[in-house]
Scaffold this active site. Structure first.
Site, PDB file in Angstrom:
ATOM      1  N   GLU A 173       0.823  -1.225   0.000  1.00 19.77           N
ATOM      2  CA  GLU A 173       0.000   0.000   0.000  1.00 19.77           C
ATOM      3  C   GLU A 173       0.852   1.268   0.000  1.00 19.77           C
ATOM      4  OE1 GLU A 173      -2.983  -0.295   3.122  1.00 19.77           O
ATOM      5  OE2 GLU A 173      -4.045  -1.872   2.036  1.00 19.77           O
ATOM      6  N   GLU A 292      -5.420  -8.536  -0.273  1.00 18.21           N
ATOM      7  CA  GLU A 292      -6.099  -8.191   0.988  1.00 18.21           C
ATOM      8  C   GLU A 292      -7.562  -7.942   0.662  1.00 18.21           C
ATOM      9  OE1 GLU A 292      -4.579  -5.295   3.800  1.00 18.21           O
ATOM     10  OE2 GLU A 292      -2.517  -5.771   3.199  1.00 18.21           O
TER      11      GLU A 292
HETATM   12  O1  AHR Z   1      -5.088  -5.939   7.223  1.00 14.84           O
HETATM   13  C1  AHR Z   1      -4.937  -4.781   7.971  1.00 14.84           C
HETATM   14  C2  AHR Z   1      -4.218  -3.661   7.247  1.00 14.84           C
HETATM   15  O2  AHR Z   1      -5.043  -3.177   6.218  1.00 14.84           O
HETATM   16  C3  AHR Z   1      -2.936  -4.027   6.514  1.00 14.84           C
HETATM   17  O3  AHR Z   1      -1.815  -3.982   7.327  1.00 14.84           O
HETATM   18  C4  AHR Z   1      -2.843  -2.966   5.474  1.00 14.84           C
HETATM   19  O4  AHR Z   1      -2.133  -3.389   4.333  1.00 14.84           O
HETATM   20  C5  AHR Z   1      -4.273  -2.595   5.169  1.00 14.84           C
HETATM   21  O5  AHR Z   1      -4.470  -1.241   5.168  1.00 14.84           O
END
Ligand code: AHR
Length: 484
Positions: A173, A292
Site C-alpha cells: 500500500e 487483501e
Molecule cells: O489488514 C490490515 C491492514 O489493512 C494491513 O496492514 C494494510 O495493508 C491494510 O491497510
C-alpha cells in the site's frame, strides 16, 4: 415467490480454478501471530510454540497461500531482526501499529508454520524504509542454497534447505498516507522496478506483485496503477488490489452488494493494466492479486496514533454475523468469476485480526461465521470456472443503483465430473432459484449447504435439487454428481 434462473453449460469455461485464490494473510499485527498462530506454553502448542489447534482449523479452512509479514507492518520491518538465536533478537517499536515487536517469531518460524499448515508462503519486502539491497538479500537468504555470506547465514540458523519462496510482494500500500515511507506512483514504480530486477537476478524463477492502490476509493486510483506499470511492467507479474467492505459505511443494501463493487473494481484494474500493455506494446499480460480483502467494521477502528504503545494489543478483532459471511461468500463468487485474470486472493487476516479463526490467549480456538463459506468454496471449487448466466429480481442500493439480488457462479471438474454451484441471495425477500442444467444430462443433485441470517450460524446440509429456495440474506453451495 420471486424467481431467479441460472443456466450452465460445460462449454462456457472462464478459466481453471487457481488454488492460489484461496489464500490468506498473517501480519505482525495485534494478535494474529502472538497468541494467534504462535503461543509457546499454550496447552496445544508444539515444541516450536505453534498452536496445533489453530493449525487444524487452518487446514480445515483450506487455505492455500499465506502472505507474510505485512501489511503496513512490513514497511518498517527489518527481517534480520527475526532470524538467528531467539534470545539475541531485539525488541523493536513497530511504527505501523505502534506495538512492541519482540521478534520471537520471524522468517524461519513462519516457514516452519507454513510447512505444518501445508500452505505456500507469499513474502513481502520492505520498500517503505528500506530498498533494493535488503529486498535482494532477503531473496538470497530464502532461496539460494549455499556458498554466499547471506545464504550461509540461513544455514547457520539451522535451515539447511532453501525455503524456495516463489511469490513476492514489492512493498505494501505504498500510496497510503498511513504507510511508513509512502511514495508517489512514479517514485514507487521506479523503486519496484529496480528492486524487482535485483530480486530476479538472485532467483529468476520468482513471481513479483507490484502494489496497486490501497483501495478503489483512493483519489489516485487507476492513475496510480497506470504509472506504476509504466515503470515496472517488465519486472512484475501481478498487480495487487486491496479492498475491505464496512457493514456500517453505506446503506445496508450496498454492503450486501459488496461483490458487485468488487466486480467493477477488478474490471477497472484489468482495463488499466491492459491499457499500459497496449501503450508499451508488450505481449505479456499482468495478472491480478487481490492480496487483501474482507469484511472489516473499519468505522470502529481506532487509529494507532490515538492509542498507547502496547506489546500485543487486541486490534480489530471484529465479530461477524451471517450477513457478513454471505458477503464473504459472494466476494469469493466474484473472484471466481474473474479467474481468467485474478489468480491470487488473500483474505485478510487469518487469525484474530478481522479473521475467520479466533483464539483466546491460553484458551480455545474457534470458527467465526465467515469461516464456513470460505472453507466450503475452497473445498468444492475444483477444475474450471463456468460462466453462469443468471437472471434475477433486482434490489436497490445507494452506492450501485439496482443490482441483481441473486448472484452465482459454478465450477466443473471434467475429471471427476463434480459440478458445484455457489449462490447468494443478498436481498431481503425469499427467492426461488431454478437451475437449467440441460447441458449436464447425467448430473444428479448431491448436497445443498446453506446459511441464512436469523436461521443458522453454521451451514446446514440437506438434499440438493434443481429448484431451491434462497431465504433472505443467505449463502448456498450445491453439488451435483455425474452418473458414469
Ligand atoms: O489488514 C490490515 C491492514 O489493512 C494491513 O496492514 C494494510 O495493508 C491494510 O491497510
Amino acid at each position: 415467490m420471486s424467481v431467479a434462473q441460472l443456466t450452465l453449460d460445460p462449454a462456457y469455461v472462464i478459466a481453471p480454478v487457481d488454488r492460489r485464490l484461496f489464500g490468506s494473510f498473517v501480519e505482525h499485527m495485534g494478535r494474529c501471530v502472538y497468541t494467534g498462530i504462535f503461543e509457546p506454553g499454550h496447552p496445544a502448542a508444539d515444541a516450536d510454540g505453534l498452536r496445533t489447534d489453530v493449525l487444524e482449523l487452518v487446514r480445515e479452512l483450506g487455505v492455500t497461500t499465506v502472505r507474510y509479514p505485512g501489511g503496513n507492518f512490513v514497511s518498517n520491518y527489518r527481517w534480520e531482526d527475526g532470524v538467528g538465536p531467539a534470545a539475541q533478537r531485539p525488541r523493536r517499536l513497530d511504527l505501523a501499529w505502534r506495538s512492541v515487536e519482540s521478534n520471537a517469531f520471524g522468517l524461519n518460524e513462519f516457514m516452519r508454520w507454513a510447512t505444518a499448515a501445508g500452505v505456500e508462503p507469499m513474502m513481502a519486502v520492505n520498500l517503505g524504509t528500506r530498498g533494493v539491497d535488503d529486498a535482494a538479500a532477503l531473496v538470497e537468504y530464502c532461496n539460494l542454497a549455499e556458498g554466499t555470506a547471506i545464504s550461509d547465514r540461513r544455514r547457520e540458523h539451522g535451515v539447511a534447505k532453501p525455503h524456495d519462496v516463489r511469490l513476492w510482494c514489492l512493498g505494501n500500500e505504498m500510496d497510503g498516507p498511513w504507510q511508513v515511507g509512502r511514495m508517489t506512483a512514479r517514485e514507487y514504480g521506479r523503486l519496484a522496478s529496480r528492486a524487482g530486477s535485483a530480486m530476479k537476478k538472485v532467483d529468476p524463477g520468482i513471481e513479483l506483485v507490484a502494489c496497486g492502490s490501497s483501495n478503489a476509493d483512493m483519489p489516485t486510483f487507476a492513475a496510480w496503477e497506470a504509472t506504476v506499470l509504466e515503470e515496472a511492467y517488465d519486472q512484475v507479474d501481478y498487480l495487487s488490489l486491496h479492498q475491505y467492505y464496512d457493514p456500517e459505511k453505506d446503506d445496508p443494501a450496498s454492503f450486501r452488494a459488496s461483490a458487485y463493487g468488487l466486480d467493477g473494481f477488478i474490471s477497472d484494474v484489468i482495463a488499466t493494466a491492459d491499457h499500459v500493455r497496449a501503450k508499451l506494446r508488450r505481449t505479456k499480460r499482468i495478472n491480478l492479486a487481490l492480496d487483501e480483502w474482507n469484511v472489516w467494521y473499519q468505522s470502529r477502528f481506532t487509529e494507532p496514533e490515538d492509542r498507547g504503545i502496547e506489546d500485543t494489543p487486541e486490534l480489530i478483532e471484529d465479530e461477524y454475523d451471517v450477513t457478513d459471511a454471505m458477503v464473504v461468500g459472494n466476494l469469493l463468487i466474484s473472484m471466481l468469476r474473474h479467474a481468467d485474470r485474478l489468480t491470487i486472493g488473500c483474505q485478510a487476516q487469518l487469525v484474530n485480526v478481522i479473521a475467520p479463526i479466533r483464539t483466546q490467549k491460553g484458551g480455545p480456538a474457534w470458527r467465526q461465521t465467515t469461516f464456513h463459506p470460505f472453507a466450503h468454496t475452497a473445498r468444492l471449487a475444483r477444475g474450471t470456472v463456468l460462466r453462469a448466466a443468471v437472471t434475477s429480481p433486482l434490489m436497490a442500493t445507494g452506492r450501485y443503483g439496482d443490482v441483481p439480488a441473486v448472484d452465482a457462479i459454478a465450477t466443473h471438474d471434467p475429471e471427476s465430473g463434480a459440478l458445484s454451484v455457489f449462490a447468494v441471495n443478498r436481498g431481503t425477500e425469499q427467492i426461488r432459484l431454478d437451475l437449467d442444467l440441460r447441458a449436464f444430462p447425467k448430473h444428479r443433485p448431491g448436497d445443498h449447504l446453506w446459511m441464512a441470517e436469523g436461521a443458522t450460524t453454521e451451514p446446514l446440509t440437506q438434499s440438493g435439487g434443481t429448484s431451491v429456495a434462497l431465504p433472505p440474506l443467505s449463502w448456498h453451495a450445491l453439488t451435483f454428481e455425474e452418473q458414469r
